[in-house]
Design an enzyme around this catalytic site. Structure first.
Site, short mmCIF file in Angstrom:
data_model
loop_
_atom_site.label_atom_id
_atom_site.label_comp_id
_atom_site.label_asym_id
_atom_site.label_seq_id
_atom_site.Cartn_x
_atom_site.Cartn_y
_atom_site.Cartn_z
N ASP A 33 141.36 24.79 -14.47
CA ASP A 33 140.38 23.18 -15.00
C ASP A 33 140.48 22.43 -16.36
OD1 ASP A 33 137.82 21.15 -13.25
OD2 ASP A 33 138.20 21.12 -15.54
N ILE A 34 140.69 21.10 -16.18
CA ILE A 34 140.71 20.97 -18.00
C ILE A 34 139.22 21.25 -18.67
CG2 ILE A 34 140.23 18.39 -18.04
CD1 ILE A 34 142.71 17.57 -19.00
N ASN A 94 133.52 19.44 -3.37
CA ASN A 94 133.19 17.96 -3.06
C ASN A 94 133.82 16.91 -2.50
OD1 ASN A 94 130.96 19.07 -5.52
ND2 ASN A 94 132.58 18.92 -6.59
N GLU A 102 135.48 13.84 -8.36
CA GLU A 102 135.61 12.94 -8.93
C GLU A 102 137.53 12.28 -8.68
OE1 GLU A 102 134.86 14.23 -12.58
OE2 GLU A 102 132.45 13.91 -12.49
N VAL A 103 137.89 13.42 -8.15
CA VAL A 103 139.33 13.03 -7.81
C VAL A 103 139.73 12.94 -6.73
CG1 VAL A 103 141.96 14.00 -8.81
CG2 VAL A 103 139.82 14.19 -10.33
N HIS A 107 140.21 19.39 -3.49
CA HIS A 107 140.83 20.39 -4.38
C HIS A 107 139.37 21.31 -4.11
CE1 HIS A 107 138.63 17.05 -5.96
NE2 HIS A 107 137.61 18.10 -7.07
N HIS A 109 137.31 24.06 -6.12
CA HIS A 109 136.54 25.05 -7.80
C HIS A 109 136.87 26.09 -7.50
CE1 HIS A 109 135.96 20.74 -9.57
NE2 HIS A 109 135.46 20.54 -8.08
P1 AMP Z 1 135.79 17.01 -8.66
O1 AMP Z 1 134.41 16.46 -9.26
O2 AMP Z 1 135.44 17.98 -7.77
O3 AMP Z 1 136.24 16.29 -7.89
O4 AMP Z 1 136.39 17.77 -9.54
C1 AMP Z 1 137.21 17.70 -10.82
C2 AMP Z 1 137.81 17.66 -11.67
O5 AMP Z 1 138.79 17.91 -11.98
C3 AMP Z 1 137.19 18.29 -12.70
O6 AMP Z 1 135.88 19.71 -12.71
C4 AMP Z 1 137.48 17.78 -14.02
O7 AMP Z 1 137.24 18.92 -14.56
C5 AMP Z 1 139.36 18.47 -13.37
N1 AMP Z 1 140.04 17.45 -14.36
C6 AMP Z 1 140.63 15.91 -14.47
N2 AMP Z 1 141.16 15.74 -14.79
C7 AMP Z 1 142.13 17.32 -14.98
C8 AMP Z 1 143.14 17.70 -15.34
N3 AMP Z 1 144.23 16.94 -16.06
N4 AMP Z 1 143.72 19.23 -15.31
C9 AMP Z 1 142.43 19.85 -14.64
N5 AMP Z 1 141.28 19.42 -14.38
C10 AMP Z 1 140.84 18.31 -14.28
#
Ligand code: AMP
Length: 121
Positions: A33-34, A94, A102-103, A107, A109
């Site tokens: 994770d970034i 999530n 968010e994405v 995924h 975690h």
């Molecule tokens: P969620 O809130 O469950 O959608 O988590 C999205 C996750 O993606 C967050 O923990 C971010 O820090 C992570 N994230 C967003 N962009 C990147 C990226 N380019 N590389 C790695 N992790 C990312």
């Protein structure tokens, strides 16, 4: 919600954006994770286009489902946080608005390397 081909994980899967890769096979890609929330914070994503776990559960093939679960275990082993290689971890996904997603590409975690603490803050 339909799948957005321009989400950041779709770009990572296409190699358009770099990632710190941990593991890859036919079914999953895993990377750090970034913005890590714990000592170890890895993400495991399926290679197929699924928005979230509900979408995946309804549309993914049995092979993709097994591939994702096996992938999580392989990554945990590789990071030495699995039950047989370490002290355990938390796997979390999530889902949509109330889940805080968010994405919009499914995924998981994986948090580990230290005690993770309360389940929900
Ligand atoms: P969620 O809130 O469950 O959608 O988590 C999205 C996750 O993606 C967050 O923990 C971010 O820090 C992570 N994230 C967003 N962009 C990147 C990226 N380019 N590389 C790695 N992790 C990312």
């Amino acid at each position: 919600m339909s799948y957005d081909n321009n989400n950041i994980f779709a770009k990572i899967l296409r190699g358009e954006i770099p990632c710190k890769k941990i593991y890859e096979d036919n079914y999953v890609l895993s990377f750090h994770d970034i913005n890590p929330q714990k000592k170890i914070h890895a993400l495991v994503i399926p290679k197929g286009k699924y928005v979230d776990l509900d979408d995946f559960s309804q549309k993914a093939s049995p092979e993709e489902m097994v591939g994702l679960l096996k992938g999580i275990n392989l990554v945990a082993k590789k990071l030495s946080i699995s039950v047989d290689t370490g002290k355990g971890y938390r796997a979390l996904t999530n889902i949509s608005e109330h889940g805080g997603q968010e994405v919009p590409h499914l995924h998981f975690h994986l948090f580990g390397g230290e005690k993770i603490g309360k389940m929900v803050e």
